[in-house]
Design a protein around this motif. Structure first.
Motif, PDB file in Angstrom:
ATOM      1  N   LYS A   1       9.667 -56.143  61.047  1.00  0.00           N
ATOM      2  CA  LYS A   1      10.494 -55.302  60.547  1.00  0.00           C
ATOM      3  C   LYS A   1      10.403 -55.085  59.123  1.00  0.00           C
TER       4      LYS A   1
ATOM      5  N   ASP B   1      18.656 -45.352  53.917  1.00  0.00           N
ATOM      6  CA  ASP B   1      17.509 -46.172  54.666  1.00  0.00           C
ATOM      7  C   ASP B   1      17.408 -46.178  56.007  1.00  0.00           C
TER       8      ASP B   1
ATOM      9  N   GLY C   1      10.137 -51.129  62.849  1.00  0.00           N
ATOM     10  CA  GLY C   1       9.342 -52.260  63.465  1.00  0.00           C
ATOM     11  C   GLY C   1       7.837 -51.766  63.175  1.00  0.00           C
TER      12      GLY C   1
ATOM     13  N   THR D   1      11.375 -38.248  59.440  1.00  0.00           N
ATOM     14  CA  THR D   1      11.468 -39.913  59.363  1.00  0.00           C
ATOM     15  C   THR D   1      10.029 -40.457  58.929  1.00  0.00           C
TER      16      THR D   1
ATOM     17  N   ARG E   1       7.351 -45.345  67.036  1.00  0.00           N
ATOM     18  CA  ARG E   1       8.596 -46.201  66.203  1.00  0.00           C
ATOM     19  C   ARG E   1       8.704 -45.420  65.026  1.00  0.00           C
TER      20      ARG E   1
ATOM     21  N   GLY F   1      14.104 -44.457  59.172  1.00  0.00           N
ATOM     22  CA  GLY F   1      14.502 -43.902  57.785  1.00  0.00           C
ATOM     23  C   GLY F   1      15.117 -42.375  58.269  1.00  0.00           C
TER      24      GLY F   1
ATOM     25  N   CYS G   1       7.730 -54.022  68.989  1.00  0.00           N
ATOM     26  CA  CYS G   1       7.422 -54.098  67.552  1.00  0.00           C
ATOM     27  C   CYS G   1       6.593 -55.341  67.558  1.00  0.00           C
TER      28      CYS G   1
ATOM     29  N   GLU H   1       8.123 -43.150  74.690  1.00  0.00           N
ATOM     30  CA  GLU H   1       8.809 -44.403  74.619  1.00  0.00           C
ATOM     31  C   GLU H   1      10.396 -44.034  74.295  1.00  0.00           C
TER      32      GLU H   1
ATOM     33  N   ASN I   1      11.931 -35.771  73.123  1.00  0.00           N
ATOM     34  CA  ASN I   1      11.830 -36.957  72.249  1.00  0.00           C
ATOM     35  C   ASN I   1      10.317 -37.133  71.919  1.00  0.00           C
TER      36      ASN I   1
ATOM     37  N   ASP J   1      13.823 -37.163  63.048  1.00  0.00           N
ATOM     38  CA  ASP J   1      14.813 -37.869  63.503  1.00  0.00           C
ATOM     39  C   ASP J   1      15.429 -37.607  64.925  1.00  0.00           C
TER      40      ASP J   1
ATOM     41  N   ARG K   1      17.974 -57.102  64.622  1.00  0.00           N
ATOM     42  CA  ARG K   1      19.164 -57.683  65.249  1.00  0.00           C
ATOM     43  C   ARG K   1      19.213 -57.790  66.401  1.00  0.00           C
ATOM     44  N   PHE K   2      18.335 -57.252  67.561  1.00  0.00           N
ATOM     45  CA  PHE K   2      18.559 -57.259  68.922  1.00  0.00           C
ATOM     46  C   PHE K   2      18.837 -58.738  69.398  1.00  0.00           C
TER      47      PHE K   2
HETATM   48  C1  PTT Z   1      17.115 -46.011  64.273  1.00  0.00           C
HETATM   49  C2  PTT Z   1      17.515 -44.643  64.982  1.00  0.00           C
HETATM   50  C3  PTT Z   1      17.513 -45.280  66.275  1.00  0.00           C
HETATM   51  S1  PTT Z   1      18.716 -46.507  66.624  1.00  0.00           S
HETATM   52  C4  PTT Z   1      16.968 -44.641  67.317  1.00  0.00           C
HETATM   53  S2  PTT Z   1      17.182 -45.270  68.734  1.00  0.00           S
HETATM   54  W1  PTT Z   1      18.301 -47.407  68.426  1.00  0.00           W
HETATM   55  C5  PTT Z   1      16.146 -43.395  67.133  1.00  0.00           C
HETATM   56  N1  PTT Z   1      14.916 -43.658  67.532  1.00  0.00           N
HETATM   57  C6  PTT Z   1      13.983 -42.564  67.171  1.00  0.00           C
HETATM   58  C7  PTT Z   1      12.593 -42.361  67.752  1.00  0.00           C
HETATM   59  O1  PTT Z   1      12.323 -43.307  68.681  1.00  0.00           O
HETATM   60  N2  PTT Z   1      11.857 -41.536  67.351  1.00  0.00           N
HETATM   61  C8  PTT Z   1      12.167 -40.719  66.511  1.00  0.00           C
HETATM   62  N3  PTT Z   1      11.563 -39.803  66.228  1.00  0.00           N
HETATM   63  N4  PTT Z   1      13.394 -40.803  65.958  1.00  0.00           N
HETATM   64  C9  PTT Z   1      14.152 -41.542  66.253  1.00  0.00           C
HETATM   65  N5  PTT Z   1      15.539 -41.910  65.689  1.00  0.00           N
HETATM   66  C10 PTT Z   1      16.611 -42.714  65.954  1.00  0.00           C
HETATM   67  O2  PTT Z   1      16.404 -43.613  64.690  1.00  0.00           O
HETATM   68  C11 PTT Z   1      14.412 -49.251  66.570  1.00  0.00           C
HETATM   69  C12 PTT Z   1      15.279 -50.290  67.272  1.00  0.00           C
HETATM   70  C13 PTT Z   1      16.431 -49.868  67.691  1.00  0.00           C
HETATM   71  S3  PTT Z   1      16.449 -48.437  68.893  1.00  0.00           S
HETATM   72  C14 PTT Z   1      17.819 -49.977  67.093  1.00  0.00           C
HETATM   73  S4  PTT Z   1      19.166 -49.266  67.620  1.00  0.00           S
HETATM   74  C15 PTT Z   1      17.739 -51.357  66.495  1.00  0.00           C
HETATM   75  N6  PTT Z   1      17.807 -50.986  64.891  1.00  0.00           N
HETATM   76  C16 PTT Z   1      17.789 -51.866  64.065  1.00  0.00           C
HETATM   77  C17 PTT Z   1      18.276 -51.956  62.638  1.00  0.00           C
HETATM   78  O3  PTT Z   1      18.739 -50.583  62.271  1.00  0.00           O
HETATM   79  N7  PTT Z   1      18.281 -53.017  61.738  1.00  0.00           N
HETATM   80  C18 PTT Z   1      17.458 -53.995  62.213  1.00  0.00           C
HETATM   81  N8  PTT Z   1      17.515 -54.946  61.630  1.00  0.00           N
HETATM   82  N9  PTT Z   1      16.997 -53.983  63.610  1.00  0.00           N
HETATM   83  C19 PTT Z   1      17.067 -53.112  64.383  1.00  0.00           C
HETATM   84  N10 PTT Z   1      16.515 -53.167  65.625  1.00  0.00           N
HETATM   85  C20 PTT Z   1      16.580 -52.012  66.771  1.00  0.00           C
HETATM   86  O4  PTT Z   1      15.463 -51.266  66.217  1.00  0.00           O
HETATM   87  P1  PTT Z   1      16.406 -46.097  61.701  1.00  0.00           P
HETATM   88  P2  PTT Z   1      12.262 -48.663  65.343  1.00  0.00           P
HETATM   89 MG1  PTT Z   1      14.199 -47.172  63.796  1.00  0.00          MG
HETATM   90  C21 PTT Z   1      10.967 -43.495  69.028  1.00  0.00           C
HETATM   91  O5  PTT Z   1      14.856 -46.831  62.003  1.00  0.00           O
HETATM   92  O6  PTT Z   1      16.351 -45.270  60.387  1.00  0.00           O
HETATM   93  O7  PTT Z   1      17.338 -47.343  61.176  1.00  0.00           O
HETATM   94  O8  PTT Z   1      17.040 -45.206  62.753  1.00  0.00           O
HETATM   95  O9  PTT Z   1      13.127 -48.227  63.932  1.00  0.00           O
HETATM   96  O10 PTT Z   1      11.025 -49.537  64.836  1.00  0.00           O
HETATM   97  O11 PTT Z   1      12.037 -47.740  66.021  1.00  0.00           O
HETATM   98  O12 PTT Z   1      13.160 -49.686  66.090  1.00  0.00           O
HETATM   99  O13 PTT Z   1      19.113 -47.105  70.244  1.00  0.00           O
END
Ligand code: PTT
Ligand code: SF4
Length: 606
Positions: free
Chosen positions: A76, A91, A95, A174, A181, A184, A285, A305, A330, A339, A480-481
């Motif tokens: 990540k 921010d 992944g 984003t 994935r 931002g 990821c 996805e 989506n 986003d 963090r999951f």
């Molecule tokens: C994250 C935010 C989330 S939070 C989701 S679903 W989530 C949405 N996903 C989007 C997407 O998909 N496509 C799109 N075009 N826009 C989207 N916007 C939304 O963005 C994500 C995972 C998830 S899925 C979560 S909670 C966890 N977030 C983590 C975090 O914030 N920090 C961390 N250290 N670990 C995390 N693990 C989990 O990662 P943003 P990703 Mg995302 C298709 O980025 O800006 O933080 O917003 O990054 O690689 O997709 O992983 O129920």
């Protein structure tokens, strides 16, 4: 040094210059990496008042000491900049192989300033960096552009890119990595677009140096075993974040019709259980041991996805009750690089404004095909899409009805309704980037602990979560999951940090880092806004004004005075003044002396 390369790549796109910044060792110790580095760099080098979509904004991609190392889910990275959506610190956490490759190339972060004259790709290969033309990619969607980049740079290249939404400066565009994935949320893709940066491509050939590889391998394998042996692992592997749909419905927090309600009559059709029946693939990821990228085919037979947030914001929140239809939206968001959360929040606002006769719109609740047209209009800034591309806060001000625009500080609320969840509302109110659930998913705890209470206990729990999620995982930089979903002990990650760096890092130490980063981010907001007031941290008016009309919690809404009281408690617990500005003595305690003069100017005591 172990754990860090001690080097940051500074790319000036206006001048076409690339230099290495050997940052002071103290910065690593005090800020660790990821979000910590981003905050420190923006505080020190961002010109106050810089246009977020101008060449002076800084776009940062940063890893942390455990990124890319053995251990659960370390693929990540953090992207950060001044946000075009909120005007404050923004921010996201993505992944991506770019995270792994950036470490292998020997950089702790990339900082991009200036703007290229023509569409460009920033290529980083070990110590070298240069720009390549991207005219042939400009205008392509993220899937097409990704395929071309893979053809050009190879399957193992780490790629961060933007779609047409980022190019067109949609304020909630984003950054996209792999296919589907995306991170931002506060418009980081538009910041790349404003720099005419279609993509960043990274490749490295080194193995990051660590202090004690044996200890690292031991902690990593124990942590991975703990994840796989967790009682919740099996269900997680079946549904991932999609399990939240049914849970949210039961808890009356599933957003429906622009957060008017917390229950949705059609929830079964968008649920994790339904998804299980039609799932066609599972993605992840890099370096993940508990993949959560569940893939289905949408209405048009194309692969998408899914995640809970996407499905709730583009499903129930818009009155859509079929998963395959929510998936169409989506997929468009992924293709254009929008986003999903802010998109769903802004569309929800628009549909409601149209219903109230305040906006002319050829779409209504549940009309997926017409809504899909709107998504394209937003990404390409056509017609009413141009207004909605500004996000719900700006659009609502223009339309003249702001109370049902569901955002905090301009960033749209993620998919948890808070009519009956004051603690989660406080989590949104105090998140360092605007209304995002990532720093404190208090809701799961809250529904079981005095749900409608406004208590100090809740405030303390919130800060505990912010320290763990917004601190440890955003600065050490890993997913963090493993901790928050399979419940493994966060100490595993502390052990990884210790083995990587050789420093005597403890959880208390990381909590202090988290507090330091939080205080500094707040000071960036204060500087950008020329001061602060408690009203700037308030959640959307809707939750105070209009009660739920359906479900077991019918009649529930938030109480403004009691909420304000809880917000003041939060400031107190953090050592911030009653107007939300960190107190000078708090900043001194955290080693942030250079922020003290600004705090002295703006902190209002009592
Ligand atoms: C994250 C935010 C989330 S939070 C989701 S679903 W989530 C949405 N996903 C989007 C997407 O998909 N496509 C799109 N075009 N826009 C989207 N916007 C939304 O963005 C994500 C995972 C998830 S899925 C979560 S909670 C966890 N977030 C983590 C975090 O914030 N920090 C961390 N250290 N670990 C995390 N693990 C989990 O990662 P943003 P990703 Mg995302 C298709 O980025 O800006 O933080 O917003 O990054 O690689 O997709 O992983 O129920
Ligand atoms: Fe990525 Fe999900 Fe694995 Fe986390 S659990 S690393 S978000 S696939």
């Amino acid at each position: 040094p172990y754990g860090w390369s001690g080097r940051i790549l500074w790319a000036d796109l206006s001048r076409g210059e690339f230099r290495e910044w050997r940052y002071p060792g103290e910065m690593a110790r005090l800020f660790i990496g990821g979000r910590g580095f981003a905050a420190k760099i923006l505080w020190e080098f961002l010109e106050p008042g810089a246009d977020p979509l101008g060449p002076r904004n800084l776009f940062i991609a940063a890893v942390g000491p455990i990124t890319g190392l053995p251990g659960p889910n370390t693929g990540k990275l953090v992207v950060a900049a001044k946000s075009p959506l909120t005007g404050g610190y923004g921010d996201g956490n993505i992944g991506s192989w770019a995270a792994v490759q950036l470490r292998a190339a020997g950089w702790d972060a990339i900082v991009v300033e200036g703007a290229a004259e023509k569409p460009s790709i920033l290529v980083v290969e070990d110590d070298k960096a240069w720009l390549e033309p991207a005219e042939d990619l400009w205008g392509l969607d993220t899937f097409q552009a990704y395929d071309r980049l893979v053809e050009r740079y190879g399957r193992d290249a780490g790629i961060l890119l933007i779609g047409p939404a980022g190019e067109n400066l949609v304020r909630f565009a984003t950054v996209v990595a792999q296919k589907g994935r995306s991170g931002g949320r506060p418009g980081l893709g538009a910041v790349m677009g404003s720099k005419r940066l279609k993509a960043i491509v990274v490749r490295g050939s080194r193995r990051p140096e660590v202090f004690d590889r044996d200890a690292l391998m031991k902690a990593a394998s124990e942590a991975i075993r703990a994840v796989r042996q967790s009682p919740s692992y099996g269900f997680w592997m079946r549904q991932g974040t999609m399990a939240t749909v049914e849970w949210a419905q039961e808890a009356s927090v599933l957003p429906a019709y622009n957060f008017r309600e917390g229950v949705f009559e059609g929830y079964r059709g968008i649920s994790g259980s339904y998804m299980e029946k039609i799932e066609v693939d599972l993605r992840s990821c890099p370096l993940c041991v508990m993949p959560c990228g569940h893939v289905i085919e949408d209405e048009e037979g194309r692969r998408v996805e899914l995640d809970y947030e996407n499905v709730a914001m583009l499903g129930s929140n818009l009155g859509i009750s079929r998963l395959e239809e929510a998936a169409v939206l989506n997929r468009l968001a992924d293709l254009y690089g929008l986003d999903t959360i802010s998109l769903g929040g802004t569309l929800g606002y628009a549909l409601e404004a149209a219903e109230r006769g305040k906006l002319e719109l050829d779409a209504g609740w549940g009309e997926t095909r017409k809504i899909a047209g709107l998504v394209q209009d937003i990404a390409l800034r056509r017609g009413v899409g141009d207004l909605l591309a500004e996000g719900s806060a700006r659009a609502s001000r223009k339309i003249g009805e702001t109370w049902y625009a569901m955002h905090v500080k301009g960033l749209e609320v993620s998919a948890y309704d808070c009519h009956a969840a004051p603690g989660m509302a406080l989590a949104y109110a105090t998140s360092p980037i605007g209304a995002h659930h990532k720093d404190a998913w208090l809701i799961a705890w809250e529904v079981q602990h005095g749900r409608m209470e406004y208590s100090r206990e809740k405030v303390r729990k919130l800060i505990e979560l912010q320290r763990l999620r917004g601190g440890l995982f955003e600065t050490a930089v890993a997913c963090r999951f493993p901790v928050v979903e399979t419940g493994i002990d966060p100490e595993y990650f502390i052990r990884l940090l210790r083995a990587a760096t050789g420093l005597d890092i403890t959880m208390e130490y990381m909590n202090e880092v988290a507090d330091r980063v939080y205080a500094l981010i707040r000071m960036i907001w204060v500087r950008e806004h020329g001061g602060w007031s408690i009203e700037m941290d308030m959640p959307p008016e809707r939750w105070f004004r209009e009660p739920l009309t359906k479900g077991p919690l019918k009649g529930a809404k938030l109480d403004r005075d009691r909420f304000l009281e809880m917000l003041r408690m939060y400031y107190e617990e953090r050592g911030w003044a009653p107007n939300g500005v960190p107190l000078p003595e708090t900043l001194r305690r955290l080693g942030l002396e250079d922020a003290v003069p600004l705090a002295e100017k703006h902190a209002q005591r009592g």
